[in-house]
Design a protein around this motif. Structure first.
Motif, short mmCIF file in Angstrom:
data_model
loop_
_atom_site.label_atom_id
_atom_site.label_comp_id
_atom_site.label_asym_id
_atom_site.label_seq_id
_atom_site.Cartn_x
_atom_site.Cartn_y
_atom_site.Cartn_z
N GLU A 5 0.84 -1.19 0.00
CA GLU A 5 0.00 0.00 0.00
C GLU A 5 0.87 1.24 0.00
N MET A 6 0.32 2.30 -0.55
CA MET A 6 1.04 3.56 -0.57
C MET A 6 1.15 4.09 0.85
N ASP A 7 2.25 4.78 1.15
CA ASP A 7 2.49 5.28 2.51
C ASP A 7 1.62 6.51 2.81
N ALA A 48 -2.86 12.16 -2.37
CA ALA A 48 -4.00 11.67 -3.15
C ALA A 48 -5.33 12.03 -2.48
N HIS A 49 -5.33 13.13 -1.73
CA HIS A 49 -6.54 13.63 -1.08
C HIS A 49 -7.15 12.62 -0.12
N GLY A 50 -6.28 11.87 0.54
CA GLY A 50 -6.74 10.93 1.56
C GLY A 50 -7.02 9.52 1.07
N TRP A 51 -6.86 9.27 -0.22
CA TRP A 51 -7.10 7.94 -0.76
C TRP A 51 -5.78 7.16 -0.79
N ARG A 52 -5.78 5.95 -0.21
CA ARG A 52 -4.58 5.10 -0.15
C ARG A 52 -4.74 3.93 -1.13
N ASP A 53 -3.90 3.93 -2.18
CA ASP A 53 -3.93 2.84 -3.15
C ASP A 53 -3.29 1.60 -2.53
N THR A 54 -3.94 0.46 -2.76
CA THR A 54 -3.51 -0.81 -2.19
C THR A 54 -3.58 -1.88 -3.27
N GLN A 104 4.82 -0.93 2.90
CA GLN A 104 4.51 0.47 2.59
C GLN A 104 5.39 0.92 1.43
N VAL A 105 4.79 1.67 0.51
CA VAL A 105 5.50 2.14 -0.68
C VAL A 105 5.38 3.66 -0.76
N SER A 106 6.48 4.33 -1.03
CA SER A 106 6.47 5.78 -1.19
C SER A 106 6.03 6.14 -2.59
#
Length: 146
Positions: free
Chosen positions: A36-38, A45-51, A141-143
């Motif tokens: 998932e993105m850190d 991303a305006h609060g959206w976490r890509d997974t 976690q991915v930057s």
């Protein structure tokens, strides 16, 4: 004669190892891998976490699920056009991106979804992280890409 036999046996073993590795597209052990993105990427991303969750079997991707979640755990693919006005809507491109990831089997071959370029880039970054550092059953976690 012993040297010839030893050399022949070594060649057979080397061939066997090469044959085993060629059937595996990733070398990943069977299991489910998640990246998932850190926090910084989610904030950008305006609060959206890509997974991304990927399942490997016999060294190949057998399923892939890309999704983006808000802080409350809501899925971007389940938003409405009123709450998330985007064209194409995430309910259209998120399943397509998941399918592209599964078909590609590797980050380098993931096709970009028109209108969802940033998410496609994140999908590649997440897949690269899984390929490089992923461990079955753990979330990494991915930057955000620079």
């Amino acid at each position: 004669m012993k040297k010839l036999m030893t050399l022949g046996l070594a060649a057979v073993m080397a061939f066997s190892l090469a044959a085993c590795s060629s059937g595996s597209s990733s070398g990943k052990a069977d299991g489910v891998y998640t990246a998932e993105m850190d926090d910084a990427a989610a904030e950008a991303a305006h609060g959206w976490r890509d997974t991304l969750t990927v399942e490997y079997k016999d060294g190949k991707v057998v399923s892939a699920t890309f999704e983006s979640y808000d802080a409350d755990g809501n899925k971007k693919s389940e938003t409405t056009a009123e709450t998330y006005p985007m064209d194409p809507h995430p309910s259209e491109w998120i399943p397509q991106l998941s399918e592209n990831i599964q078909k590609a089997g590797t980050a380098k071959k993931i096709d970009t979804i028109a209108g969802a370029t940033l998410a496609s880039d994140d999908a590649r970054a997440l897949m690269e992280a899984i390929e490089k550092d992923g461990k079955a059953g753990e979330t990494i976690q991915v930057s955000a890409a620079q």
